[in-house]
Design a protein around this motif. Structure first.
Motif, PDB file in Angstrom:
ATOM      1  N   LEU A 203      22.615 -35.245  29.328  1.00  0.00           N
ATOM      2  CA  LEU A 203      22.597 -33.778  29.355  1.00  0.00           C
ATOM      3  C   LEU A 203      23.975 -33.213  29.691  1.00  0.00           C
ATOM      4  O   LEU A 203      24.412 -32.222  29.094  1.00  0.00           O
ATOM      5  CB  LEU A 203      21.570 -33.263  30.368  1.00  0.00           C
ATOM      6  CG  LEU A 203      20.108 -33.431  29.981  1.00  0.00           C
ATOM      7  CD1 LEU A 203      19.206 -33.049  31.156  1.00  0.00           C
ATOM      8  CD2 LEU A 203      19.776 -32.595  28.762  1.00  0.00           C
ATOM      9  N   VAL A 204      24.666 -33.845  30.630  1.00  0.00           N
ATOM     10  CA  VAL A 204      26.023 -33.407  30.987  1.00  0.00           C
ATOM     11  C   VAL A 204      26.924 -33.478  29.758  1.00  0.00           C
ATOM     12  O   VAL A 204      27.623 -32.511  29.421  1.00  0.00           O
ATOM     13  CB  VAL A 204      26.605 -34.269  32.133  1.00  0.00           C
ATOM     14  CG1 VAL A 204      28.097 -34.001  32.318  1.00  0.00           C
ATOM     15  CG2 VAL A 204      25.853 -34.018  33.431  1.00  0.00           C
ATOM     16  N   LEU A 205      26.909 -34.631  29.076  1.00  0.00           N
ATOM     17  CA  LEU A 205      27.733 -34.785  27.875  1.00  0.00           C
ATOM     18  C   LEU A 205      27.345 -33.778  26.801  1.00  0.00           C
ATOM     19  O   LEU A 205      28.210 -33.239  26.103  1.00  0.00           O
ATOM     20  CB  LEU A 205      27.616 -36.210  27.332  1.00  0.00           C
ATOM     21  CG  LEU A 205      28.185 -37.308  28.221  1.00  0.00           C
ATOM     22  CD1 LEU A 205      27.894 -38.689  27.630  1.00  0.00           C
ATOM     23  CD2 LEU A 205      29.681 -37.123  28.425  1.00  0.00           C
ATOM     24  N   GLY A 206      26.054 -33.514  26.680  1.00  0.00           N
ATOM     25  CA  GLY A 206      25.583 -32.543  25.696  1.00  0.00           C
ATOM     26  C   GLY A 206      26.106 -31.146  25.969  1.00  0.00           C
ATOM     27  O   GLY A 206      26.565 -30.452  25.055  1.00  0.00           O
ATOM     28  N   LEU A 207      26.062 -30.726  27.223  1.00  0.00           N
ATOM     29  CA  LEU A 207      26.561 -29.393  27.571  1.00  0.00           C
ATOM     30  C   LEU A 207      28.055 -29.265  27.295  1.00  0.00           C
ATOM     31  O   LEU A 207      28.518 -28.256  26.757  1.00  0.00           O
ATOM     32  CB  LEU A 207      26.256 -29.076  29.040  1.00  0.00           C
ATOM     33  CG  LEU A 207      24.791 -28.826  29.360  1.00  0.00           C
ATOM     34  CD1 LEU A 207      24.580 -28.767  30.876  1.00  0.00           C
ATOM     35  CD2 LEU A 207      24.296 -27.559  28.704  1.00  0.00           C
ATOM     36  N   VAL A 208      28.808 -30.293  27.658  1.00  0.00           N
ATOM     37  CA  VAL A 208      30.253 -30.262  27.418  1.00  0.00           C
ATOM     38  C   VAL A 208      30.546 -30.255  25.914  1.00  0.00           C
ATOM     39  O   VAL A 208      31.418 -29.522  25.442  1.00  0.00           O
ATOM     40  CB  VAL A 208      30.952 -31.443  28.128  1.00  0.00           C
ATOM     41  CG1 VAL A 208      32.409 -31.540  27.731  1.00  0.00           C
ATOM     42  CG2 VAL A 208      30.838 -31.280  29.646  1.00  0.00           C
ATOM     43  N   SER A 209      29.788 -31.042  25.147  1.00  0.00           N
ATOM     44  CA  SER A 209      30.043 -31.083  23.705  1.00  0.00           C
ATOM     45  C   SER A 209      29.639 -29.773  23.028  1.00  0.00           C
ATOM     46  O   SER A 209      30.249 -29.376  22.038  1.00  0.00           O
ATOM     47  CB  SER A 209      29.346 -32.274  23.049  1.00  0.00           C
ATOM     48  OG  SER A 209      27.955 -32.118  23.045  1.00  0.00           O
ATOM     49  N   ILE A 210      28.637 -29.082  23.561  1.00  0.00           N
ATOM     50  CA  ILE A 210      28.277 -27.765  23.022  1.00  0.00           C
ATOM     51  C   ILE A 210      29.451 -26.799  23.217  1.00  0.00           C
ATOM     52  O   ILE A 210      29.810 -26.044  22.313  1.00  0.00           O
ATOM     53  CB  ILE A 210      26.991 -27.212  23.668  1.00  0.00           C
ATOM     54  CG1 ILE A 210      25.782 -28.004  23.185  1.00  0.00           C
ATOM     55  CG2 ILE A 210      26.818 -25.721  23.362  1.00  0.00           C
ATOM     56  CD1 ILE A 210      24.500 -27.691  23.922  1.00  0.00           C
ATOM     57  N   HIS A 211      30.073 -26.868  24.382  1.00  0.00           N
ATOM     58  CA  HIS A 211      31.250 -26.030  24.646  1.00  0.00           C
ATOM     59  C   HIS A 211      32.323 -26.297  23.604  1.00  0.00           C
ATOM     60  O   HIS A 211      32.866 -25.374  22.985  1.00  0.00           O
ATOM     61  CB  HIS A 211      31.785 -26.313  26.059  1.00  0.00           C
ATOM     62  CG  HIS A 211      33.172 -25.798  26.291  1.00  0.00           C
ATOM     63  ND1 HIS A 211      34.253 -26.616  26.405  1.00  0.00           N
ATOM     64  CD2 HIS A 211      33.646 -24.535  26.397  1.00  0.00           C
ATOM     65  CE1 HIS A 211      35.347 -25.888  26.581  1.00  0.00           C
ATOM     66  NE2 HIS A 211      35.000 -24.622  26.584  1.00  0.00           N
ATOM     67  N   GLU A 212      32.631 -27.576  23.375  1.00  0.00           N
ATOM     68  CA  GLU A 212      33.672 -27.935  22.413  1.00  0.00           C
ATOM     69  C   GLU A 212      33.281 -27.517  20.996  1.00  0.00           C
ATOM     70  O   GLU A 212      34.113 -26.995  20.245  1.00  0.00           O
ATOM     71  CB  GLU A 212      33.937 -29.439  22.471  1.00  0.00           C
ATOM     72  CG  GLU A 212      34.561 -29.874  23.782  1.00  0.00           C
ATOM     73  CD  GLU A 212      34.572 -31.378  23.989  1.00  0.00           C
ATOM     74  OE1 GLU A 212      34.104 -32.118  23.095  1.00  0.00           O
ATOM     75  OE2 GLU A 212      35.043 -31.813  25.052  1.00  0.00           O
ATOM     76  N   ALA A 213      32.023 -27.738  20.639  1.00  0.00           N
ATOM     77  CA  ALA A 213      31.566 -27.384  19.291  1.00  0.00           C
ATOM     78  C   ALA A 213      31.615 -25.876  19.058  1.00  0.00           C
ATOM     79  O   ALA A 213      31.981 -25.420  17.975  1.00  0.00           O
ATOM     80  CB  ALA A 213      30.151 -27.919  19.063  1.00  0.00           C
ATOM     81  N   MET A 214      31.244 -25.102  20.074  1.00  0.00           N
ATOM     82  CA  MET A 214      31.272 -23.647  19.920  1.00  0.00           C
ATOM     83  C   MET A 214      32.705 -23.143  19.756  1.00  0.00           C
ATOM     84  O   MET A 214      32.963 -22.240  18.957  1.00  0.00           O
ATOM     85  CB  MET A 214      30.591 -22.962  21.097  1.00  0.00           C
ATOM     86  CG  MET A 214      29.079 -23.129  21.084  1.00  0.00           C
ATOM     87  SD  MET A 214      28.280 -22.299  22.457  1.00  0.00           S
ATOM     88  CE  MET A 214      28.287 -20.606  21.877  1.00  0.00           C
ATOM     89  N   ALA A 215      33.632 -23.721  20.506  1.00  0.00           N
ATOM     90  CA  ALA A 215      35.041 -23.325  20.365  1.00  0.00           C
ATOM     91  C   ALA A 215      35.538 -23.675  18.969  1.00  0.00           C
ATOM     92  O   ALA A 215      36.199 -22.857  18.305  1.00  0.00           O
ATOM     93  CB  ALA A 215      35.887 -23.999  21.439  1.00  0.00           C
ATOM     94  N   ASP A 216      35.216 -24.875  18.496  1.00  0.00           N
ATOM     95  CA  ASP A 216      35.609 -25.284  17.139  1.00  0.00           C
ATOM     96  C   ASP A 216      34.955 -24.395  16.092  1.00  0.00           C
ATOM     97  O   ASP A 216      35.586 -24.010  15.103  1.00  0.00           O
ATOM     98  CB  ASP A 216      35.238 -26.745  16.871  1.00  0.00           C
ATOM     99  CG  ASP A 216      36.097 -27.728  17.649  1.00  0.00           C
ATOM    100  OD1 ASP A 216      37.139 -27.306  18.205  1.00  0.00           O
ATOM    101  OD2 ASP A 216      35.715 -28.908  17.710  1.00  0.00           O
ATOM    102  N   MET A 217      33.668 -24.085  16.288  1.00  0.00           N
ATOM    103  CA  MET A 217      32.950 -23.248  15.332  1.00  0.00           C
ATOM    104  C   MET A 217      33.577 -21.862  15.262  1.00  0.00           C
ATOM    105  O   MET A 217      33.736 -21.292  14.182  1.00  0.00           O
ATOM    106  CB  MET A 217      31.475 -23.127  15.718  1.00  0.00           C
ATOM    107  CG  MET A 217      30.661 -22.310  14.737  1.00  0.00           C
ATOM    108  SD  MET A 217      28.895 -22.272  15.080  1.00  0.00           S
ATOM    109  CE  MET A 217      28.830 -21.402  16.636  1.00  0.00           C
ATOM    110  N   SER A 218      33.956 -21.319  16.393  1.00  0.00           N
ATOM    111  CA  SER A 218      34.587 -20.007  16.425  1.00  0.00           C
ATOM    112  C   SER A 218      35.891 -20.028  15.630  1.00  0.00           C
ATOM    113  O   SER A 218      36.135 -19.159  14.796  1.00  0.00           O
ATOM    114  CB  SER A 218      34.862 -19.599  17.869  1.00  0.00           C
ATOM    115  OG  SER A 218      35.623 -18.417  17.918  1.00  0.00           O
TER     116      SER A 218
END
Length: 122
Positions: free
Chosen positions: A77-92
């Motif tokens: 879950l920790v890794l998932g939350l951090v990767s969501i942050h990275e993915a959202m920044a990349d998506m933006s």
């Protein structure tokens, strides 16, 4: 995301919303990581803090075999939350680039003779 009004748009992505929301996932991932570390180190340091009464034994018998799986799941879950942050920044960033690309496809250019020309039709 968006203003809540029905503008008829199928997809109304606001990069400012994505950029402002993304760090929340990183922060919550760090918070969960801290909580998990505290849980693991505290329980390991205490041994079997649930006691030897009937309820304590029942809890220990159920918890101990699952302890590593629980810790691993929380770590995921920790890794998932951090990767969501990275993915959202990349998506933006990708959304801005994509909008610029699409806008360029439909930009009318003036030729030397003054006629309009759709550059995207090349």
């Amino acid at each position: 995301m968006g203003g809540g009004s029905d503008s008829g748009k199928v997809l109304d992505i606001k990069t400012a919303d994505i950029k402002s929301t993304a760090p929340i996932f990183h922060t919550q991932g760090k918070n969960l990581s801290t909580a998990l570390t505290t849980l693991v180190t505290t329980l390991d340091g205490l041994g079997s803090p649930w006691g030897d009464d009937e309820q304590g034994k029942a809890f220990g018998d159920a918890y101990r075999p699952q302890q590593k799986a629980i810790e691993k799941a929380a770590g995921t879950l920790v890794l998932g939350l951090v990767s969501i942050h990275e993915a959202m920044a990349d998506m933006s960033d990708g959304h801005v680039d994509n909008e610029d690309l699409i806008a360029g496809m439909f930009t009318k250019m003036r030729s030397k003779d003054g006629e309009g020309h759709d550059e995207g039709a090349k």
